[in-house]
Design a protein around this motif. Sequence first.
Motif, PDB file in Angstrom:
ATOM      1  N   LYS A  64       2.630 -69.495 -76.190  1.00 59.87           N
ATOM      2  CA  LYS A  64       1.346 -70.065 -75.777  1.00 59.87           C
ATOM      3  C   LYS A  64       0.328 -70.010 -76.912  1.00 59.87           C
ATOM      4  O   LYS A  64      -0.369 -70.989 -77.195  1.00 59.87           O
ATOM      5  N   ASP A  65       0.276 -68.850 -77.583  1.00 60.98           N
ATOM      6  CA  ASP A  65      -0.659 -68.710 -78.706  1.00 60.98           C
ATOM      7  C   ASP A  65      -0.316 -69.697 -79.809  1.00 60.98           C
ATOM      8  O   ASP A  65      -1.200 -70.316 -80.411  1.00 60.98           O
ATOM      9  N   GLU A 113      -1.485 -73.089 -78.959  1.00 62.95           N
ATOM     10  CA  GLU A 113      -2.936 -73.180 -79.086  1.00 62.95           C
ATOM     11  C   GLU A 113      -3.336 -73.364 -80.545  1.00 62.95           C
ATOM     12  O   GLU A 113      -4.124 -74.241 -80.901  1.00 62.95           O
TER      13      GLU A 113
END
Lengths: 423, 244
Positions: B115-116, B119
């Motif tokens: 997820k990071d 992003e």
Amino acid sequence: MNYKNILKADENNYKTFLPIGLVLIFISLTDVFLNSFLKINITSSLPENFSFFSPLILGLIGLQLIRIEYSGIKSIDLLNKNINNNNFNALLTLLIIFCIFKAFPPALSWMILDANISGDTKDACTGTGACWTYIKVWLRRFMYGMYPNELHWRINSAFILVIGLGFAGYFFKDNLKKYLALYYVIIYPLIAFLVIYYLISGGSFGLTWVETGAWGGLSLTFIVSFFCLIFCFPLGMILALGRRSNLPTIRYISVGYIEFWRGVPLITVLFMSSVMFPMFLPQDFFMDKLVRVIIAITLFEGAYCAEVIRGGLQALPRGQYDAAKSLGMGYWKMHIFVILPQALKLVIPGICNTFLALVKDTPLIFVVGLSELAGMLALAKTNPKWLGFAMEGYVFAAIIFWIICYAMSKYSYNLEAKYKTER
Amino acid sequence: MSESIIEIKNVNKWFGDFQVLKDINLEVQAKQKIVVCGPSGSGKSTLIRCINRLEEHQQGNIIVDGNELNENTKNIEAIRAEVGMVFQQFNLFPHLSILDNCTLAPIWVKKMPKKDAEELAMQQLEKVQIADQAVKFPGQLSGGQQQRCAIARALCMQPKIMLFDEPTSALDPEMIKEVLDAMVNLANAGMTMIVVTHEMGFAKEVADEVIFMDEGMIVEKAKTKEFFDNPKSDRTKLFLSQIL
């Protein structure tokens, strides 16, 4: 007007030439058609030599008459462009059509019209056509070999289980997707082996032991092909990487391995695996004949796979390696995420080729006394009660093998289309 | 003067019998922007490929961020992770989407959670203005968009140094500007950059120093203004007269 062009259709005369030409072609084709299908010769009144060649001559004149550059009629333009663009092609076209007309009826009547399928004995076959009764009576043997009849459900259920497990990967949840490769390369073969071992071999859970010598027929073809396919692919991958390794030891071992196995015929490998190999093993060490055969074919085909995969690795531009390295990926990460996905995609046709060859090589296991489909045919045709039906048997085997191979090649086209990406 | 982040001392390199790099000495400070120019075959690409060891040098020392590069270097991957590189031919991974191209290395090399990484990738794609192309595949993008994606991909590793190997040479003239804009933004943000390019306008705008190479040697090394206004060697003058 040049005399050569008298028969040449052009924009002025094509309205008359076209119908005449079409009629001539129609007569020519009808003549051959009636002759071969219904044995009527409409040109029998003509002299014998001319009667024989008349369809060809009429057809050629007809094709010549309709050969116009652009008629405006779609089907005729297509015909002219593709199969009637000069006299030689017109001749070839006619000959091929005639050959099909001539060959089709005998094949049709042998296979279907005059064939027999009723009855249980040889006597039921009275016609001149094929005796499918033979296939019907022997079908169980062709499918399951010498495996006891009442236990065939074990083979069937084992296959259903293995196929079901094979599809299981499609239903993996997203968080399990990353284990997909692991599943197919290690877990799935292992489970499949256990299923086949416990269900088909038996010997535990109250199932009677059936020795591998009794296995046979198409089911054995599947078992051998299945295990060889799933094992030889990873082996080939490792060898292909090894052959391109920077470490000399690994490289030379891979090259040596590949060159050795590519240099010997499969039949000798199988023979060695069954006759020579046990001599080198300790006395009390026992390895089943079937397992030895599967290992032998896997090692053999692995070398071929390796070279096919190496072709794919070499087809990738160097920039892909550079880019992966510059992002800090090590050897394995680079290969697993960047190089192999692209290389394997490129070699799908080649791998399919190798796999088809493997499936069609399985009948060679007869040299060690295992009888898969073709082997069972060879046994059945020598049965005194059923002499003289070798033809039916081999046609049957050819159809079965063709279906298997065609399905595989179709599948490979699908894979190609699925993983196609623009560069 | 602050500490150099890249030190190249007396480096020699041969391809077979042919010497591509002859006694190269170069120091780069953090946040410095260096443009390397010169005729083709002068060894400029080889030089910057040596900095992340895509090419191996045979003599001399190359020290990147305190780590010396030689055949004993165990942590070459760790060094490469700190040095981003952009190639002439983009070298995006054609089997992965733009977003996956950017997240692949952070996830698997830096062990960043997915997820990071996504992003971060979207941020970087936003900076080079192709965030709207994230789900597409490299083959569906124009050359300029692909090159900007390649820049974003390299930046996703959050490198300390960025190397550019003729990033605009394979592009249509119309697309050069969008890539150069992205590079200028990056320079203004304070990245250490070594850029091999023929774009002299870019050099004038962002470079601290310009290096001119010919036949494997550094012929001239000067502050940007001095390099263009008052070149010392005749070879440099000839080159500049042809290229400007």
